[in-house]
Design a protein around this motif. Structure first.
Motif, mmCIF file in Angstrom:
data_model
loop_
_atom_site.group_PDB
_atom_site.id
_atom_site.type_symbol
_atom_site.label_atom_id
_atom_site.label_comp_id
_atom_site.label_asym_id
_atom_site.label_seq_id
_atom_site.Cartn_x
_atom_site.Cartn_y
_atom_site.Cartn_z
ATOM 1 N N SER A 291 0.834 -1.198 0.000
ATOM 2 C CA SER A 291 0.000 0.000 0.000
ATOM 3 C C SER A 291 0.872 1.253 0.000
ATOM 4 O O SER A 291 2.021 1.242 0.464
ATOM 5 C CB SER A 291 -0.912 0.019 1.229
ATOM 6 N N THR A 292 0.321 2.328 -0.535
ATOM 7 C CA THR A 292 1.047 3.594 -0.498
ATOM 8 C C THR A 292 1.246 4.049 0.944
ATOM 9 O O THR A 292 2.255 4.688 1.267
ATOM 10 C CB THR A 292 0.284 4.676 -1.295
ATOM 11 N N ARG A 293 0.328 3.711 1.831
ATOM 12 C CA ARG A 293 0.469 4.066 3.245
ATOM 13 C C ARG A 293 1.703 3.376 3.832
ATOM 14 O O ARG A 293 2.486 3.999 4.562
ATOM 15 C CB ARG A 293 -0.786 3.657 4.014
ATOM 16 N N ALA A 294 1.882 2.088 3.517
ATOM 17 C CA ALA A 294 3.044 1.362 4.033
ATOM 18 C C ALA A 294 4.340 1.979 3.503
ATOM 19 O O ALA A 294 5.333 2.088 4.233
ATOM 20 C CB ALA A 294 2.951 -0.107 3.638
ATOM 21 N N ILE A 295 4.335 2.385 2.252
ATOM 22 C CA ILE A 295 5.523 3.014 1.662
ATOM 23 C C ILE A 295 5.829 4.325 2.374
ATOM 24 O O ILE A 295 6.977 4.601 2.752
ATOM 25 C CB ILE A 295 5.316 3.246 0.155
ATOM 26 N N CYS A 296 4.807 5.128 2.573
ATOM 27 C CA CYS A 296 4.996 6.432 3.218
ATOM 28 C C CYS A 296 5.471 6.276 4.664
ATOM 29 O O CYS A 296 6.356 7.013 5.113
ATOM 30 C CB CYS A 296 3.701 7.231 3.170
ATOM 31 N N ASP A 297 4.878 5.328 5.366
ATOM 32 C CA ASP A 297 5.297 5.102 6.756
ATOM 33 C C ASP A 297 6.767 4.700 6.817
ATOM 34 O O ASP A 297 7.522 5.183 7.677
ATOM 35 C CB ASP A 297 4.433 4.010 7.399
ATOM 36 N N ARG A 298 7.178 3.830 5.914
ATOM 37 C CA ARG A 298 8.561 3.356 5.927
ATOM 38 C C ARG A 298 9.524 4.472 5.506
ATOM 39 O O ARG A 298 10.641 4.565 6.016
ATOM 40 C CB ARG A 298 8.698 2.159 4.989
ATOM 41 N N ALA A 299 9.094 5.291 4.544
ATOM 42 C CA ALA A 299 9.951 6.369 4.049
ATOM 43 C C ALA A 299 9.876 7.625 4.915
ATOM 44 O O ALA A 299 10.642 8.568 4.703
ATOM 45 C CB ALA A 299 9.563 6.722 2.613
ATOM 46 N N LYS A 300 8.917 7.624 5.849
ATOM 47 C CA LYS A 300 8.711 8.783 6.732
ATOM 48 C C LYS A 300 8.402 10.054 5.932
ATOM 49 O O LYS A 300 9.012 11.104 6.103
ATOM 50 C CB LYS A 300 9.928 9.005 7.635
ATOM 51 N N VAL A 301 7.415 9.915 5.037
ATOM 52 C CA VAL A 301 6.935 11.060 4.257
ATOM 53 C C VAL A 301 5.415 11.044 4.287
ATOM 54 O O VAL A 301 4.786 10.027 4.592
ATOM 55 C CB VAL A 301 7.419 11.002 2.793
ATOM 56 N N GLY A 302 4.824 12.163 3.952
ATOM 57 C CA GLY A 302 3.376 12.241 3.849
ATOM 58 C C GLY A 302 2.895 11.667 2.532
ATOM 59 O O GLY A 302 3.640 11.610 1.544
ATOM 60 N N MET A 303 1.642 11.237 2.487
ATOM 61 C CA MET A 303 1.073 10.643 1.281
ATOM 62 C C MET A 303 1.218 11.521 0.040
ATOM 63 O O MET A 303 1.541 11.023 -1.045
ATOM 64 C CB MET A 303 -0.401 10.303 1.522
ATOM 65 N N PRO A 304 1.019 12.844 0.130
ATOM 66 C CA PRO A 304 1.122 13.675 -1.082
ATOM 67 C C PRO A 304 2.499 13.630 -1.727
ATOM 68 O O PRO A 304 2.625 13.952 -2.918
ATOM 69 C CB PRO A 304 0.793 15.083 -0.568
ATOM 70 N N GLU A 305 3.513 13.235 -0.954
ATOM 71 C CA GLU A 305 4.872 13.257 -1.508
ATOM 72 C C GLU A 305 5.027 12.270 -2.654
ATOM 73 O O GLU A 305 5.749 12.531 -3.627
ATOM 74 C CB GLU A 305 5.892 12.940 -0.404
ATOM 75 N N ILE A 306 4.346 11.119 -2.575
ATOM 76 C CA ILE A 306 4.414 10.150 -3.678
ATOM 77 C C ILE A 306 3.881 10.766 -4.951
ATOM 78 O O ILE A 306 4.455 10.614 -6.042
ATOM 79 C CB ILE A 306 3.630 8.866 -3.323
ATOM 80 N N TYR A 307 2.792 11.505 -4.831
ATOM 81 C CA TYR A 307 2.173 12.095 -6.021
ATOM 82 C C TYR A 307 2.997 13.268 -6.550
ATOM 83 O O TYR A 307 3.062 13.499 -7.762
ATOM 84 C CB TYR A 307 0.739 12.508 -5.686
ATOM 85 N N ARG A 308 3.666 13.980 -5.639
ATOM 86 C CA ARG A 308 4.541 15.065 -6.086
ATOM 87 C C ARG A 308 5.747 14.520 -6.843
ATOM 88 O O ARG A 308 6.177 15.080 -7.847
ATOM 89 C CB ARG A 308 5.024 15.885 -4.883
ATOM 90 N N GLN A 309 6.287 13.428 -6.361
ATOM 91 C CA GLN A 309 7.521 12.897 -6.936
ATOM 92 C C GLN A 309 7.284 12.003 -8.155
ATOM 93 O O GLN A 309 8.094 11.999 -9.088
ATOM 94 C CB GLN A 309 8.284 12.096 -5.876
#
Length: 229
Positions: A25-43
């Motif tokens: 899940s994107t949530r699991a990725i964000c938690d592991r990377a220590k970033v907020g969910m919007p960061e995936i969409y920005r990057q």
């Protein structure tokens, strides 16, 4: 200090070590990377864009290993070595390999073209040595299709298709066919049929029943040694 993009890529790779891309899940990725969910969409635009970027990293590693394969005076033997290194990479990185070679969505890893180019160079060495029966382009496409098919079936159905004997039999059948190097092995014809069945089943162009695949697989296994007296 690593950037948010680097941390997201690293987190996704780490999660891929133990589970399929669709199960992450994107949530699991964000938690592991220590970033907020919007960061995936920005990057990356979306999760698919992120997975494509990770697949490209996987291809970079895959191609680096390909370039390290030794070259000998026998270009056909080198093709077999390249096949075996491809299978070894897939077995070491099952979830990453699936992501690389079964992409979804419109974005496809572009490095597949470089993989084809490296194989084409290897096949052209066979042609230059007078050991090729068809065009280098067709030979390379045939070998890569069969190689990927063997890997995907071994990863998906290890009990049926995980044997190294199956990989070697299909390898020798396909490479022998394109180079005219067929060996006197009763299993070669069966291995050729299995290679065709694997590609047809994976692509959906000519799916083969599970019973038929099982029969072909059992035909490729070495015969049991007779009991000692």
């Amino acid at each position: 200090m690593s950037t948010a993009r680097e941390r997201i890529l690293e987190a996704t790779e780490e999660l891929l070590a133990t589970k399929d891309a669709l199960a992450i899940s994107t949530r699991a990725i964000c938690d592991r990377a220590k970033v907020g969910m919007p960061e995936i969409y920005r990057q990356f635009g979306d999760k698919q864009g992120l997975l494509t970027a990770v697949a490209d990293i996987g291809f970079a590693r895959f191609l680096a290993e390909k370039r390290r394969n030794p070259l000998t005076d026998d270009p056909v033997a080198d093709l077999r070595t390249a096949w075996d290194s491809h299978v070894a990479f897939a077995l070491r990185n099952p979830y990453l390999y699936r992501l690389m070679f079964t992409p979804t969505g419109d974005a496809k890893p572009q490095a597949i073209k470089e993989a084809q180019a490296i194989l084409l160079t290897a096949v052209e060495r066979c042609r230059d040595a007078g050991r090729l029966r068809m065009t280098p382009e067709l030979a390379g496409q045939s070998i890569l299709s069969a190689n990927v098919g063997v890997c995907m079936m071994a990863l998906s159905f290890p009990e049926l298709f995980g044997s190294a004997d199956i990989s070697r039999a299909v390898r020798d059948a396909v490479i022998g066919k394109v180079t005219g190097d067929e060996r006197e092995d009763a299993r070669i014809g069966t291995a050729t049929l299995l290679a065709q069945a694997l590609v047809g089943t994976l692509t959906g162009t000519a799916p083969v029943s599970g019973d038929a695949l099982d029969h072909l697989t059992r035909s490729l296994r070495p015969a049991a040694a007779p009991p000692e007296a």
